[in-house]
Scaffold this active site. Structure first.
Site, PDB file in Angstrom:
ATOM      1  N   GLY A  69      -9.142   4.304  -6.135  1.00 40.72           N
ATOM      2  CA  GLY A  69      -8.064   3.617  -5.528  1.00 40.72           C
ATOM      3  C   GLY A  69      -8.972   2.181  -4.989  1.00 40.72           C
ATOM      4  O   GLY A  69      -9.796   1.889  -5.862  1.00 40.72           O
ATOM      5  N   GLY A  93       0.426  -5.783   4.385  1.00 40.53           N
ATOM      6  CA  GLY A  93      -0.408  -6.731   4.131  1.00 40.53           C
ATOM      7  C   GLY A  93      -2.107  -6.381   4.631  1.00 40.53           C
ATOM      8  O   GLY A  93      -2.370  -5.427   4.876  1.00 40.53           O
ATOM      9  N   ARG A 131      -0.459   0.765  16.980  1.00 43.20           N
ATOM     10  CA  ARG A 131       0.511   1.798  16.549  1.00 43.20           C
ATOM     11  C   ARG A 131       0.332   3.182  17.477  1.00 43.20           C
ATOM     12  O   ARG A 131       1.449   3.616  17.600  1.00 43.20           O
ATOM     13  CB  ARG A 131      -0.227   2.079  15.167  1.00 43.20           C
ATOM     14  CG  ARG A 131       0.333   1.077  14.242  1.00 43.20           C
ATOM     15  CD  ARG A 131      -0.191   1.405  12.745  1.00 43.20           C
ATOM     16  NE  ARG A 131       0.065   0.502  11.981  1.00 43.20           N
ATOM     17  CZ  ARG A 131      -0.248   0.384  10.756  1.00 43.20           C
ATOM     18  NH1 ARG A 131      -1.034   1.281  10.054  1.00 43.20           N
ATOM     19  NH2 ARG A 131      -0.101  -0.465   9.797  1.00 43.20           N
TER      20      ARG A 131
END
Lengths: 661, 243
Positions: free
Chosen positions: A14, A50, A301
């Site tokens: 990744g 983002g 969050r």
């Protein structure tokens, strides 16, 4: 036995792994990247919203700098992070984004003139100055002082991943996909590579290197409801744990994202709320201002997720065949904005739920519910990325706990961390590979390969009544039910006990096909025990941590307990036959912090059991600052006096900004 | 939970293991109950966990973002994760692996190998001798140009355009729509200093831009709705003008 030698071995393709590989390759080291899947299919591609970097280009981000990014990150972590690492991160992030721009990532740019934005559910006109035209722009995300999240529409991770993967190809990094590392080769406290299974041929090979870097991402798939890709099973962390030497850290720190769509669990980016989207309940009422008057939908969050569940518990959820949910309303942003900046979100809503989120009124509202999203825990490393106990083993990205997110991570900080950690750790990792030789006998390598070979044969010979898929699904359900957003001692203890039983049951299965290659059931059979070990680290860590900090929320211990829990959890698995991890704790040193523990600025107030050292350190910090300010020292000199940190390359250089005086 | 019983659906899959001496390509039929919002990701996962643990297929993101799960569904190459069973009124779906790629097993094909080759062939990265100091302000890019670049950078290299391509059947060395799109993407990126001549060297032949027969199934099937037709025509005009 086939042995592949290289200087630097990177496990995981990744963003973090690929960026680290570019670093080692550029320093002249032969580098191999192993990946489960073609690297451009990595979970990094799914990051929509983002990447945080304090460029301070756009109107709403003017005045942003490293100090503000640092403070937001430390607060976001609920003071669970390593502040030195957070400093390293915020200093390098603007450089990372500028490097990516030069590699072709088509960041959305500032356009001079006026444009409309929705702020706190109201249309607002913003005017961008002519002298900022063409610089990288940014949007709002939860938990940040400034609009700091740089983006390419809502496909940021995709464009970044392609940029970095192409750069790795350009530098001739040897990328090998459909290769799975299933065990770490190590001797006398030093790592020498991995035993790797080819997922096409089923062949076992050894990869031997001067240094090994694990960048395999998170472990979300131990939960049933998760936004993670199906490959995010935590195997990289598990093979580190299985060495019995390396430690995992803060595994109980698991983040839940407020807005995956129901029932598929596909994420609708935080950019939806950042751009002005709101949450509504069964009556269409916007409820977040009732709970968090200051930050509303843009509180951290963990806070938003809990408030949503709390509101549902208060009877205000929307009933559905999949249980209760709430609504995400982005139609107020206007069709044009959605079709330009939130196109993937629109497509996900259309394809998976038959909704067009640009339709005004209830017709366009998307059903959302918090689900597992991010693993703050991982392989414990020093700030250089090297394991604290197993020399030569490095880790970066979500697989690692180096540790900048502490107990909760801010949106936009993870995709940013991947490349930033890839830059920083990649360089330290390269230096390690340059300074060390491979000093392992081939007989030892053979022993590690043979051990895995025998293990696979043993699995194929199991002759029991259990089914590996059922064991896995039970684990997932259990983690959701008892180790989820709201946690309590009783159910957590039950979860630990049942996970131990499930781990033992994995030896009482029967794998139907006896093929060594192309046998998905065999793959489950060796992966699920590893996943259960990770799940046990999470559940046991959560059971024993009797406080609430960040995303770890105990209903029986509601306060953040700085007096007793300014600690990092460390998990090891000392013996192969153990059925649970061994936990230890390491203190976080308040007296070395640039920002001693305090209130986060969102969530309930007065929920902290204070540590007396916090006030002592705060006084120290205040007096240093006061004295140095009187002497006319700048913010960089003051920062250095408060907490020194190092960076490789030229990454500590000051970041230029358009607003610099 | 709803207790209403869903309709019975049939998933027919072409199974074949090219690495086995005894395996021959054959169809296997699975019958299962449809659940609300069921996609091929959900259906195939169910089949593997309950009906046939040996069935091979690829999913990663299961959200239409990563491009892993391209396969041929009732004759059309498509992303399986975004394929809703409800859109097939007779409830029968026949699945084949995508053509043009090396078969791994059953529905799994080696798109990664092909794409890496393509990326290297068209040098799918920024080429520039401009030294960038990452501590300094970034180069300014016009927002509209950045956006135009992004529009083409959205390609997820799923391989559906390649599997749809008529030229691919006749010219195995064809760079494919995905490769041409990559060139178009770097051609408009101001960071890249390559000239039209440089691109001509890469794709100025029948295995490149002049091999395309303009059948346009690539654009018809592209899950990201990339403007392949326009971009290929644009490149062809631009490059043909050079000779």
């Amino acid at each position: 036995m086939k042995i592949n030698y290289c200087d630097a071995l990177v496990i995981g393709g990744g963003l973090a792994g690929l960026r680290a590989a570019v670093a080692t390759q550029k320093k002249g080291l032969s580098t191999i990247v192993l990946s489960l899947v073609p690297v451009k299919r990595s979970h990094s591609a799914a990051a929509q919203g983002g990447m945080q970097a304090s460029l301070g280009n756009a109107k709403m981000s003017d005045g942003d700098n490293e100090d503000l990014h640092f403070a937001d990150t430390v607060k976001g972590s609920d003071w669970g992070c390593d502040q030195e690492v957070a400093r390293m991160f915020v200093t390098t992030a603007p450089k990372a984004i500028r490097e990516l721009a030069s590699w072709g990532v088509p960041w959305s740019r500032v356009k001079a003139g006026t444009h409309e934005a929705v702020i706190n559910a109201k249309k607002t006109t913003i005017t961008e100055d002519e002298d900022r035209h063409g610089l990288i722009t940014s949007r709002d995300f939860g938990g940040t002082k400034k609009w700091r999240t740089c983006y390419t529409a809502d496909a940021t991770g995709h464009t970044m991943l392609f940029g970095v993967a192409n750069e790795a190809l350009k530098h001739d990094v040897d990328i090998r996909d459909r290769k799975e590392a299933i065990s770490i080769i190590h001797e006398n406290g030093r790592c020498f590579g991995a035993v790797v299974r080819d997922l096409i041929t089923g062949e076992l090979e050894a990869y031997v290197a001067k240094g090994t870097c694990i960048a395999t991402g998170g472990y979300g798939r131990i939960f049933k409801q998760t936004t993670n890709a199906v490959i995010c099973e935590g195997i990289g962390a598990a093979i580190a744990l299985e060495t019995g030497v390396a430690t995992l850290s803060n595994m109980e720190a698991v983040q839940f994202h407020p807005t995956p769509i129901v029932p598929s669990g596909i994420l609708l980016t935080e950019g939806c709320r950042g751009d002005g989207g709101v949450l509504r309940d069964v009556d269409g009422h916007r409820f977040m201002p009732d709970y968090e008057p200051e930050k509303k939908e843009l509180a951290s969050r963990d806070v938003v997720s809990r408030r949503m569940i709390e509101h549902i518990r208060n009877g205000k959820g929307v009933p559905s065949p999949y249980g209760f949910h709430v609504w995400l309303d982005i139609s107020i942003l206007g069709r044009e904005h959605i079709e330009r900046n939130l196109r993937d979100v629109q497509e996900i809503c259309q394809i998976f739920n038959g909704i067009d989120p640009a339709d005004e009124g209830p017709k366009g509202w998307a059903p959302v519910l918090p689900m597992q999203h991010y693993s703050m825990g991982g392989i414990r490393t020093k700030p250089t990325g090297e394991s604290t106990r197993l020399s030569g083993l490095f880790a970066c990205g979500e697989a690692a706990c180096w540790d900048m997110h502490g107990f909760n991570r801010l949106g936009g900080n993870s995709v940013s961390e991947t490349v930033v950690a890839g830059m920083i750790i990649g360089n330290y990792f390269a230096d390690y590979c340059l300074a060390n030789d491979v000093t392992i006998p081939t007989s030892t390598i053979q022993r590690f390969v043979d051990e895995q070979d025998q293990y696979l044969n043993e699995i194929l010979a199991y002759n029991g009544k259990e089914d590996i898929f059922k064991i896995k699904n039970r684990m997932k359900a259990l983690m959701d039910e008892k180790v989820g957003i709201f946690r309590t001692g009783g159910p957590l203890a039950e979860a630990v006990e049942e996970l131990k039983e499930l781990l033992q049951k994995t030896k009482h299965i029967t794998v139907k096909s006896k093929e060594r290659a192309g046998n998905p059931e065999l793959e489950e059979a060796y992966r699920v025990p590893k996943m259960l070990k990770i799940a046990l680290c999470v559940a046991k860590g959560a059971r024993d941590r009797t406080e609430s900090r960040g995303a770890h929320y105990r209903e029986d211990f509601l306060k953040r307990d700085d007096a007793n829990w300014m600690k990092r959890t460390l998990c090891t698995w000392p013996n192969k036959d153990d059925i649970e991890p061994t936990l230890e704790y390491a203190d976080l040193d308040i007296m070395k912090m640039e920002m001693p523990p305090a209130f986060r600025g969102y969530g309930a107030k007065g929920m902290i059991i204070e540590n007396e050292l916090s006030a002592t350190r705060q006084n120290e910090v205040d007096s240093i600052r006061e004295k140095m300010e009187a002497e006319g020292k700048d913010r960089f000199e003051i920062q250095e006096a408060l907490m020194h940190f190092d960076l490789p390359m030229n990454y500590k250089e000051k970041n230029e900004r358009a607003g610099d005086k | 939970m709803s207790t209403q019983k869903g309709r019975e659906i049939t998933i027919r899959v072409l199974k074949f293991n090219p690495r086995s001496k005894v395996s021959k390509p054959h169809y296997v039929e699975y019958k299962l109950e449809e659940t609300p919002g069921m996609t091929l990701f959900i259906a195939l996962t169910y089949i593997r966990e309950n009906l046939d643990a040996d069935l091979s297929f690829d999913f990663v993101c299961r959200a239409g973002i990563c491009g892993s799960c391209g396969m041929v569904v009732n004759g059309k190459p498509t992303l399986a994760c975004r394929t809703l069973i409800a859109n097939y009124p007779d409830g029968v779906l026949t699945l084949l692996p995508m053509p043009a790629f090396e078969l791994i097993k059953d529905l799994s094909v080696n798109t990664g190998k092909w794409m890496d080759g393509m990326s290297k062939r068209v040098e799918s990265w920024i080429i520039s001798d401009h030294q960038v100091d990452i501590s300094k302000l970034e180069d300014r890019i016009d927002p509209d140009v950045a956006n135009d670049t992004f529009e083409l950078d959205r390609c997820i290299e799923c391989g559906i355009c390649v599997a749809s391509c008529g030229t691919m059947l006749m010219r195995p060395n064809f760079v494919g729509p995905v490769g041409l799109n990559r060139v178009a993407r770097f051609e408009i990126d101001p960071h890249d200093k390559r000239t039209a001549d440089d691109f001509y060297e890469l794709i100025g032949d029948d295995d490149g831009i002049f091999g395309c027969m303009s059948l346009m199934a690539c654009e018809d099937h592209c899950p990201k709705h990339l403007p392949l037709q326009n971009k290929i025509a644009y490149l062809r005009r631009k490059l043909v003008a050079l000779r």
